[in-house]
Structure formats: structure tokens, C-alpha cells
Design a protein around this motif. Structure first.
Motif, PDB file in Angstrom:
ATOM      1  N   THR A  56       0.836  -1.179   0.000  1.00 46.14           N
ATOM      2  CA  THR A  56       0.000   0.000   0.000  1.00 46.14           C
ATOM      3  C   THR A  56       0.880   1.242   0.000  1.00 46.14           C
ATOM      4  O   THR A  56       2.105   1.147   0.112  1.00 46.14           O
TER       5      THR A  56
ATOM      6  N   SER B 161      -3.595   5.567   8.977  1.00 45.74           N
ATOM      7  CA  SER B 161      -2.888   6.251   7.897  1.00 45.74           C
ATOM      8  C   SER B 161      -1.495   5.634   7.840  1.00 45.74           C
ATOM      9  O   SER B 161      -0.611   6.014   8.593  1.00 45.74           O
TER      10      SER B 161
ATOM     11  N   THR C  67      -2.550   5.813   3.286  1.00 45.33           N
ATOM     12  CA  THR C  67      -3.802   5.093   3.050  1.00 45.33           C
ATOM     13  C   THR C  67      -4.166   4.270   4.285  1.00 45.33           C
ATOM     14  O   THR C  67      -3.288   3.810   5.016  1.00 45.33           O
TER      15      THR C  67
END
Lengths: 116, 112
Positions: free
Chosen positions: A13, A80, A17
Motif C-alpha cells: 500500500t 494512515s 492510506t
């Protein structure tokens, strides 16, 4: 692996995100745990749960949250993701119903997470 | 915070030899456990020894505990290539809800 599955097994990722890892057990164990494993650090406890909706922080909980709405599922969320959260994540279960705490823990196969 | 520290960090032996790994810890414990991890896999529980026990056996495994020295040892007798893995000690302290604190592990390589 004592009836423990983790999903996904691998994930890549990007920084910033949100990421959710799932641990599912079929053993009806009371306790569930999330660890991370990094070279030079061994395994470190992130969060654990001692029952449905009962969770507590471990040694390295900053940047992580968990939820347990059912006995069989324990979710780990990175709100996050950061590059420092690149790691292998292990779920573990322990403590059959009625025990004061888990003696032995049984580990899932792990999730390898890479944050770019 | 690391509780257990294994020694040595890495160990290489021939099949048939005995392997000894040591673990030292810092605070009083309820029990001490040893786990094995094969490459790319999750940890597998091997043996648990309680603070009032001094020695325990399970198959080819022998674990000792010396609470006065805050140390434990794991002996694998007649090692096999399949014993190649990392071995971790983990401690449970009183009042910790049974949470394990792991050491960094000993990497054992058994050559056929």
C-alpha cells in the motif's frame, strides 16, 4: 495453525492510506492478539482483546486501532499507513473460555505488509 | 521493552548434535514459554514452564528454569535438519493479563 486465518496474506500500500488486517479464529478462544515482527526486535504486542468489545493497548500501539465485534474476528487498522509500519503482522489466540488468562498462544500464518 | 534475551543469536550444528539455547529475563515471571518459527511461518508453541518448576521435558526438548538467575535454557537433543528454525523465549509476568513478552530469538541451523 490451530484454526486461525489472516487476510490478506500480503499487501502493498501507499503512505497515508488506511489498511485493515483481519484475523479469524474457529477455536472460540477468549483472547486475541496482534503482534508485529521486525528484524532485530522479535515480536512486539500491538493490541490485544480479552473478549468481545474488550481491547487494550500493547507495547507498540501508536498508529494502530483494533476492533472485536464477534468472538471469532479481530481487526487491526492502520489509520494512515507509514513506511515504519512495514512489517510482518501476526495474529494469535489463547485462553479457552473461563480461563483467567491465556497461557499458550497459537499463531496465525502472518500478513506481510509493505508501505511505500 | 524486551524482557527475554536469547543467547546465542545464531547457532549452527550438525545433525545428531545437541543444541542449547539460553534466555535471560529481567522481571519476575509467572511462566516462561519457548516457541519455534520456521522461515516464513507463524510461531508454534513448544513448551511452558511455570515459575515453581525447575525442569520440564517434552520429547527431545528439555527446558530448565532458574528464577534466582532469571534465566532459562532450551536443549534439543539429537537434532535433525527439520529442527532448523528460529527459537524464541517468551515470558508472562504476574498481573499482565497473560501477555507474552518475546525475546529476539536464536536462529538454529542444523546441517545434514
Amino acid at each position: 495453525d490451530a484454526g486461525i486465518t489472516q487476510s490478506p496474506r500480503h499487501k502493498v500500500t501507499e503512505t497515508g492510506t488506511p489498511v485493515t488486517l483481519r484475523c479469524h479464529q474457529t477455536e472460540n478462544h477468549r483472547y486475541m492478539y496482534w503482534y508485529r515482527q521486525d528484524p532485530g526486535h522479535g515480536l512486539r504486542l500491538i493490541h490485544y482483546s480479552y473478549g468481545v468489545k474488550d481491547t487494550d493497548k500493547g507495547e507498540v500501539s501508536d498508529g494502530y486501532s483494533v476492533s472485536r465485534s464477534k468472538t471469532e474476528d479481530f481487526l487491526l487498522t492502520l489509520e494512515s499507513a507509514t513506511s515504519s509500519q512495514t512489517s510482518v503482522y501476526f495474529c494469535a489466540i489463547g485462553g479457552s473460555s473461563g480461563r483467567e488468562f491465556a497461557d499458550t498462544q497459537y499463531f496465525g500464518p502472518g500478513t506481510r505488509l509493505t508501505v511505500l | 521493552s524486551q524482557q527475554g534475551e536469547e543467547d546465542p543469536q545464531a547457532l549452527s550444528i550438525q545433525e545428531g548434535e545437541n543444541a542449547t539455547m539460553n534466555c535471560s529475563y529481567k522481571t519476575s515471571i509467572n511462566n516462561l514459554q519457548w516457541y519455534r518459527q520456521n522461515s516464513g511461518r507463524g510461531l508454534v508453541h513448544l513448551i511452558l514452564i511455570r515459575s515453581n518448576e525447575r525442569e520440564k521435558h517434552s520429547g527431545r526438548l528439555r527446558v530448565t528454569l532458574d528464577t534466582s538467575k532469571k534465566s532459562s535454557s532450551l536443549l534439543i537433543t539429537a537434532s535433525r535438519a527439520a529442527d532448523t528454525a528460529s527459537y524464541f523465549c517468551a515470558t508472562v509476568s504476574g498481573g499482565s493479563q497473560g501477555n507474552l513478552i518475546f525475546g529476539k530469538g536464536t536462529k538454529l541451523s542444523v546441517k545434514p
